[in-house]
Design an enzyme around this catalytic site. Structure first.
Site, PDB file in Angstrom:
ATOM      1  CG  ASP A  87      -2.141   0.940   1.148  1.00 58.97           C
ATOM      2  OD1 ASP A  87      -1.855   1.998   1.811  1.00 58.97           O
ATOM      3  OD2 ASP A  87      -2.983   0.803   0.805  1.00 58.97           O
ATOM      4  CG  HIS A 139      -5.459  -3.580   0.055  1.00 59.84           C
ATOM      5  ND1 HIS A 139      -4.690  -3.038  -0.866  1.00 59.84           N
ATOM      6  CD2 HIS A 139      -5.303  -2.610   1.147  1.00 59.84           C
ATOM      7  CE1 HIS A 139      -3.714  -2.178  -0.554  1.00 59.84           C
ATOM      8  NE2 HIS A 139      -4.145  -1.664   0.836  1.00 59.84           N
TER       9      HIS A 139
END
Length: 284
Positions: free
Chosen positions: A92, A264
């Site tokens: 991320d 994610h």
């Protein structure tokens, strides 16, 4: 250097630096680091502005939260620990800082692994209705202070929970998923709810929408020199919206990768499978 939160697991083997992303901290790596540390010197920190790391003023141009500044932090931490060269794993926002480190200090990296992102410059140059709808927080958090800080602070626990749920592939009405224990959620919330953390996260996104783009545009001709592995969420929006591997092949000399059948938070949701991918790539 702005760090006051550095954790390393063992001094075994070659050094590997792992970096987290938005709303979480180095705790993200708790399921991966112990096994990885059996053969590697694993270093974890909270990115500047996150967790227990320091939170300097962003400055008028937000440079203090630029990925260049964050990357410099990582480099100085590793040098302080005696590691002039190391492998780097970034998830991320940590992946965005990792990309910048690879461009600014190519001599420092032996291998690079980037988890579930598409290059920042590519995203801002190809904004679609779908991107703006799904990644609303990129535009909300980048607004001038104190507007986004006030909104998030007023519902910090709710914002954190919803962000973890939807990025992880759950519905916003769901309880915490199996991979996120209440104790871990409370640890993330402990630092996330602090006003200075929320401000720092907003500064991170302000930098991404401004000075980071200036740096990225200036380096469009530069490519990641070390071997690159890209892994991403098969259930996430990047997989649906982009040819993720191709976006990184355009930015690297050598890039390989694949989608993984999860949400994610790969280190949280598929730790054993991620470990296998990381260790295989590091041995190659």
């Amino acid at each position: 250097m702005t760090y006051n939160s550095v954790v390393f697991v063992t001094r075994n083997g070659s050094p590997v630096r792992v970096m987290h992303g938005i709303t979480v901290t180095h705790v993200l790596w708790r399921k991966v680091a112990p096994t990885l540390a059996q053969d590697h010197f694993v270093v974890m920190t909270d990115l500047r502005g996150y967790g227990d790391s320091s939170k300097p003023p962003g400055g008028g141009d937000h440079f203090a939260y630029s990925k260049r500044a964050m990357a410099q932090d990582q480099l100085e931490v590793m040098r302080h620990l005696g590691c002039d060269q190391f492998a780097l794993v970034g998830h991320d926002r940590g992946g965005r800082a990792a990309h910048r480190l690879a461009l600014d200090h190519p001599e420092a990296l032996t291998r690079l692994i980037i988890l579930d992102i598409v290059p920042t410059y590519r995203l801002y140059q190809h904004i679609t209705q779908e991107f703006a709808t799904i990644f609303y927080h990129w535009f909300l958090l980048a607004q001038p202070p104190p507007f986004p800080e006030t909104m998030v602070q007023n519902s910090a626990a709710y914002f954190l929970k919803c962000t973890l749920l939807w990025l992880g592939g759950s519905q916003l009405t769901d309880p915490l998923p199996d991979w996120m224990s209440p104790a871990v959620f409370q640890e993330y919330l402990r630092t996330f709810r602090q006003p200075e953390t929320i401000h720092a996260i907003c500064e991170d996104y302000r930098a991404a929408a401004s000075i980071d783009l200036v740096h990225d545009k200036a380096d469009l001709d530069k490519k990641i020199q070390c071997p690159l592995l890209v892994l991403w969420s098969e259930k996430g929006p990047f997989h649906r919206m982009y040819n993720v591997l191709q976006t990184w092949q355009e930015r690297a000399v050598r890039a390989q990768g694949k989608a993984m059948p999860t949400g994610h938070f790969l280190p949280e949701q598929m730790p054993q499978e991620l470990l296998q991918e990381i260790t295989t790539f590091l041995r190659a």
